[in-house]
Design a protein around this motif. Sequence first.
Motif, PDB file in Angstrom:
ATOM      1  N   LEU A 118      -8.642  52.838 -14.647  1.00 64.22           N
ATOM      2  CA  LEU A 118      -7.096  53.028 -14.085  1.00 64.22           C
ATOM      3  C   LEU A 118      -6.090  52.879 -15.074  1.00 64.22           C
ATOM      4  N   ILE A 119      -6.506  52.063 -16.003  1.00 69.53           N
ATOM      5  CA  ILE A 119      -5.472  51.610 -17.174  1.00 69.53           C
ATOM      6  C   ILE A 119      -5.614  53.066 -18.243  1.00 69.53           C
ATOM      7  N   PHE A 120      -6.765  53.325 -18.360  1.00 70.94           N
ATOM      8  CA  PHE A 120      -7.095  54.661 -19.181  1.00 70.94           C
ATOM      9  C   PHE A 120      -6.294  55.765 -18.836  1.00 70.94           C
ATOM     10  N   MET A 121      -6.337  55.986 -17.229  1.00 68.15           N
ATOM     11  CA  MET A 121      -5.957  57.111 -16.637  1.00 68.15           C
ATOM     12  C   MET A 121      -4.147  56.871 -16.757  1.00 68.15           C
ATOM     13  N   LEU A 122      -3.691  55.785 -16.609  1.00 70.95           N
ATOM     14  CA  LEU A 122      -2.267  55.248 -16.567  1.00 70.95           C
ATOM     15  C   LEU A 122      -1.803  55.534 -17.869  1.00 70.95           C
ATOM     16  N   ALA A 123      -2.482  55.228 -18.923  1.00 71.67           N
ATOM     17  CA  ALA A 123      -1.959  55.059 -20.261  1.00 71.67           C
ATOM     18  C   ALA A 123      -2.052  56.523 -20.813  1.00 71.67           C
ATOM     19  N   ILE A 135       3.993  61.582 -19.619  1.00 65.07           N
ATOM     20  CA  ILE A 135       5.440  61.289 -19.093  1.00 65.07           C
ATOM     21  C   ILE A 135       6.405  60.970 -20.214  1.00 65.07           C
ATOM     22  N   HIS A 136       6.036  60.077 -20.860  1.00 64.33           N
ATOM     23  CA  HIS A 136       6.874  59.502 -22.219  1.00 64.33           C
ATOM     24  C   HIS A 136       7.109  60.766 -23.285  1.00 64.33           C
ATOM     25  N   GLY A 137       6.230  61.718 -23.424  1.00 63.40           N
ATOM     26  CA  GLY A 137       6.375  62.716 -24.195  1.00 63.40           C
ATOM     27  C   GLY A 137       5.487  62.755 -25.441  1.00 63.40           C
ATOM     28  N   HIS A 157      -0.219  59.529 -12.207  1.00 62.97           N
ATOM     29  CA  HIS A 157       0.276  58.261 -12.773  1.00 62.97           C
ATOM     30  C   HIS A 157       0.543  57.527 -11.442  1.00 62.97           C
ATOM     31  N   ASN A 158       1.223  58.378 -10.494  1.00 60.05           N
ATOM     32  CA  ASN A 158       1.437  57.430  -9.357  1.00 60.05           C
ATOM     33  C   ASN A 158       0.306  57.330  -8.340  1.00 60.05           C
ATOM     34  N   ILE A 159      -0.590  58.093  -8.401  1.00 53.29           N
ATOM     35  CA  ILE A 159      -1.707  57.921  -7.561  1.00 53.29           C
ATOM     36  C   ILE A 159      -2.491  56.645  -8.384  1.00 53.29           C
ATOM     37  N   SER A 160      -2.616  56.672  -9.595  1.00 56.65           N
ATOM     38  CA  SER A 160      -3.528  55.701 -10.213  1.00 56.65           C
ATOM     39  C   SER A 160      -2.891  54.055 -10.075  1.00 56.65           C
ATOM     40  N   ALA A 161      -1.501  54.472 -10.174  1.00 59.02           N
ATOM     41  CA  ALA A 161      -0.683  53.034  -9.932  1.00 59.02           C
ATOM     42  C   ALA A 161      -0.879  52.551  -8.636  1.00 59.02           C
ATOM     43  N   TYR A 162      -1.021  53.125  -7.691  1.00 59.93           N
ATOM     44  CA  TYR A 162      -1.177  52.807  -6.173  1.00 59.93           C
ATOM     45  C   TYR A 162      -2.622  51.986  -6.135  1.00 59.93           C
ATOM     46  N   MET A 174       4.337  45.633 -16.222  1.00 62.05           N
ATOM     47  CA  MET A 174       3.927  46.798 -15.809  1.00 62.05           C
ATOM     48  C   MET A 174       4.048  47.248 -14.498  1.00 62.05           C
ATOM     49  N   VAL A 175       3.680  46.519 -13.623  1.00 56.60           N
ATOM     50  CA  VAL A 175       3.746  46.605 -12.093  1.00 56.60           C
ATOM     51  C   VAL A 175       5.062  46.653 -11.558  1.00 56.60           C
ATOM     52  N   ILE A 176       5.859  45.442 -11.845  1.00 56.19           N
ATOM     53  CA  ILE A 176       7.501  45.468 -11.497  1.00 56.19           C
ATOM     54  C   ILE A 176       8.111  46.514 -11.868  1.00 56.19           C
ATOM     55  N   ARG A 211      16.297  54.986  -6.853  1.00 55.79           N
ATOM     56  CA  ARG A 211      16.928  56.255  -6.383  1.00 55.79           C
ATOM     57  C   ARG A 211      16.217  57.068  -5.868  1.00 55.79           C
ATOM     58  N   TYR A 212      14.904  57.334  -6.258  1.00 58.82           N
ATOM     59  CA  TYR A 212      14.002  58.507  -5.976  1.00 58.82           C
ATOM     60  C   TYR A 212      13.820  58.709  -4.411  1.00 58.82           C
ATOM     61  N   PRO A 213      13.679  57.942  -3.498  1.00 63.68           N
ATOM     62  CA  PRO A 213      13.439  58.136  -1.993  1.00 63.68           C
ATOM     63  C   PRO A 213      14.797  58.962  -1.550  1.00 63.68           C
ATOM     64  N   ILE A 219      14.869  50.057 -17.387  1.00 64.87           N
ATOM     65  CA  ILE A 219      13.302  49.817 -16.610  1.00 64.87           C
ATOM     66  C   ILE A 219      12.156  50.493 -17.588  1.00 64.87           C
ATOM     67  N   ALA A 220      12.641  51.681 -18.252  1.00 63.53           N
ATOM     68  CA  ALA A 220      11.673  52.458 -18.961  1.00 63.53           C
ATOM     69  C   ALA A 220      11.341  51.732 -20.278  1.00 63.53           C
ATOM     70  N   LEU A 221      12.465  50.816 -20.771  1.00 61.12           N
ATOM     71  CA  LEU A 221      12.096  50.102 -21.945  1.00 61.12           C
ATOM     72  C   LEU A 221      10.990  49.115 -21.910  1.00 61.12           C
ATOM     73  N   HIS A 226       8.886  49.099 -19.272  1.00 54.52           N
ATOM     74  CA  HIS A 226       7.592  49.616 -18.825  1.00 54.52           C
ATOM     75  C   HIS A 226       7.133  50.273 -20.228  1.00 54.52           C
ATOM     76  N   THR A 227       7.767  50.799 -20.890  1.00 54.08           N
ATOM     77  CA  THR A 227       7.013  51.270 -22.097  1.00 54.08           C
ATOM     78  C   THR A 227       6.683  50.272 -23.250  1.00 54.08           C
ATOM     79  N   ALA A 228       7.377  49.258 -23.163  1.00 57.36           N
ATOM     80  CA  ALA A 228       6.864  48.004 -24.170  1.00 57.36           C
ATOM     81  C   ALA A 228       5.804  47.716 -23.727  1.00 57.36           C
TER      82      ALA A 228
HETATM   83  C1  HEM Z   1       0.914  49.281 -10.881  1.00 51.72           C
HETATM   84  C2  HEM Z   1       1.489  49.865 -12.338  1.00 51.72           C
HETATM   85  C3  HEM Z   1       2.394  50.929 -12.470  1.00 51.72           C
HETATM   86  C4  HEM Z   1       3.191  51.769 -11.956  1.00 51.72           C
HETATM   87  C5  HEM Z   1       3.658  51.362 -10.445  1.00 51.72           C
HETATM   88  C6  HEM Z   1       3.948  52.795 -12.920  1.00 51.72           C
HETATM   89  C7  HEM Z   1       4.940  53.583 -12.310  1.00 51.72           C
HETATM   90  C8  HEM Z   1       5.501  54.462 -13.197  1.00 51.72           C
HETATM   91  C9  HEM Z   1       6.441  55.398 -12.965  1.00 51.72           C
HETATM   92  C10 HEM Z   1       6.978  55.665 -11.674  1.00 51.72           C
HETATM   93  C11 HEM Z   1       6.798  55.977 -14.091  1.00 51.72           C
HETATM   94  C12 HEM Z   1       7.914  57.270 -14.178  1.00 51.72           C
HETATM   95  C13 HEM Z   1       7.477  58.483 -13.879  1.00 51.72           C
HETATM   96  C14 HEM Z   1       8.525  59.431 -13.706  1.00 51.72           C
HETATM   97  O1  HEM Z   1       9.344  59.354 -14.410  1.00 51.72           O
HETATM   98  O2  HEM Z   1       8.466  60.126 -12.737  1.00 51.72           O
HETATM   99  C15 HEM Z   1       5.953  55.434 -15.359  1.00 51.72           C
HETATM  100  C16 HEM Z   1       6.018  55.909 -16.548  1.00 51.72           C
HETATM  101  C17 HEM Z   1       5.474  55.488 -17.532  1.00 51.72           C
HETATM  102  N1  HEM Z   1       4.254  54.595 -17.310  1.00 51.72           N
HETATM  103 FE1  HEM Z   1       3.794  53.576 -15.852  1.00 51.72          FE
HETATM  104  N2  HEM Z   1       3.137  52.574 -13.919  1.00 51.72           N
HETATM  105  C18 HEM Z   1       2.249  51.635 -13.763  1.00 51.72           C
HETATM  106  C19 HEM Z   1       1.301  51.252 -14.951  1.00 51.72           C
HETATM  107  C20 HEM Z   1       1.211  51.786 -16.274  1.00 51.72           C
HETATM  108  C21 HEM Z   1       0.347  51.450 -17.196  1.00 51.72           C
HETATM  109  C22 HEM Z   1      -0.791  50.500 -17.009  1.00 51.72           C
HETATM  110  C23 HEM Z   1       0.666  52.097 -18.391  1.00 51.72           C
HETATM  111  C24 HEM Z   1      -0.017  52.096 -19.544  1.00 51.72           C
HETATM  112  C25 HEM Z   1      -0.905  51.509 -20.321  1.00 51.72           C
HETATM  113  C26 HEM Z   1       1.837  52.912 -17.976  1.00 51.72           C
HETATM  114  C27 HEM Z   1       2.589  53.757 -19.176  1.00 51.72           C
HETATM  115  C28 HEM Z   1       3.702  54.375 -18.421  1.00 51.72           C
HETATM  116  C29 HEM Z   1       4.684  55.204 -19.481  1.00 51.72           C
HETATM  117  C30 HEM Z   1       4.004  55.020 -21.076  1.00 51.72           C
HETATM  118  C31 HEM Z   1       5.436  55.827 -18.910  1.00 51.72           C
HETATM  119  C32 HEM Z   1       6.650  56.632 -19.609  1.00 51.72           C
HETATM  120  C33 HEM Z   1       7.839  55.590 -19.627  1.00 51.72           C
HETATM  121  C34 HEM Z   1       8.912  56.512 -20.178  1.00 51.72           C
HETATM  122  O3  HEM Z   1       8.740  57.331 -21.345  1.00 51.72           O
HETATM  123  O4  HEM Z   1      10.116  56.237 -19.872  1.00 51.72           O
HETATM  124  N3  HEM Z   1       2.136  52.676 -16.863  1.00 51.72           N
HETATM  125  N4  HEM Z   1       5.148  54.467 -14.642  1.00 51.72           N
END
Ligand code: HEM
Length: 222
Positions: free
Chosen positions: A22-27, A33-35, A49-54, A129-131, A140-142, A158-160, A162-164
């Motif tokens: 899952l972390i591999f998929m999420l990364a 998504i990050h580009g 990303h959303n499916i793996s996150a759930y 990551m989760v929060i 605002r998505y819904p 939020i992006a900052l 999450h990305t960090a």
């Molecule tokens: C439960 C855990 C997670 C949730 C709920 C979640 C959710 C999200 C959402 C909703 C987005 C934005 C997608 C969009 O713009 O439509 C996103 C972006 C992103 N996620 Fe996650 N994510 C999770 C875990 C992870 C993990 C574990 C990683 C990497 C190891 C990760 C890496 C990223 C990156 C790099 C972005 C792009 C950020 C940006 O450029 O603004 N996420 N995530």
Amino acid sequence: MENKVYIYRSFERFWHWMQAVLIFMLAATGFEIHGSISFFGYKNAVTYHNISAYIFMVLIVFAIFWHFVTGEWKQYIPTSEHLAAQLNFYLFGIFKNAPHPTKKAVLSKLNPLQRLVYLSLKILVIPTMVISGLLYMFYRYPQKGTIAGLNIDSVEVIALFHTAAAFVLTAFIIVHLYLITTGTTPTSNLKAMITGFEELDHHHTTENKSSKEITAAEVNND
Ligand code: HEM
């Protein structure tokens, strides 16, 4: 002389490998998504990303439950004992064929450095990551932008976060992959996480008597 010690129970192994996938998929999808990369296509990357996150969040709930009912959370209580020795081993001793400063056992399978790092992942990095991910999802998505559900002025902060945290987690994984190879043999750690059993050398064998006894009981309970 070969001696196998049971270290990782079945749920733990399942949790570890599910988490790895899952972390591999999420990364992969997150950095698309990050580009930074392009593989699935942006739209698919968001969906995956959303499916793996759930799935990841469901897994986290089960893992928290498991850690508490089994008492395994105690493995992560940090200790400074042998911490310097463990660090010294990875920086210098390992290149001089020095023995591992700490030994694995069912009751204490994480070395002091692992305790510190895994605890930080569990209480800092993964929650961040989760929060931030959930805030991202519900920002605002819904309402499709018409009604401000979560009225945070900008998604940037939020992006900052999450990305960090994603960078920290990715850095951890790179180091983790290297450290996997530094067990008794280059593959002993990997085999342990697949089969549950780890082969310890003779030196460890003699010192691990008590944990071997516990092990036998654990195997029966598994
Ligand atoms: C439960 C855990 C997670 C949730 C709920 C979640 C959710 C999200 C959402 C909703 C987005 C934005 C997608 C969009 O713009 O439509 C996103 C972006 C992103 N996620 Fe996650 N994510 C999770 C875990 C992870 C993990 C574990 C990683 C990497 C190891 C990760 C890496 C990223 C990156 C790099 C972005 C792009 C950020 C940006 O450029 O603004 N996420 N995530």
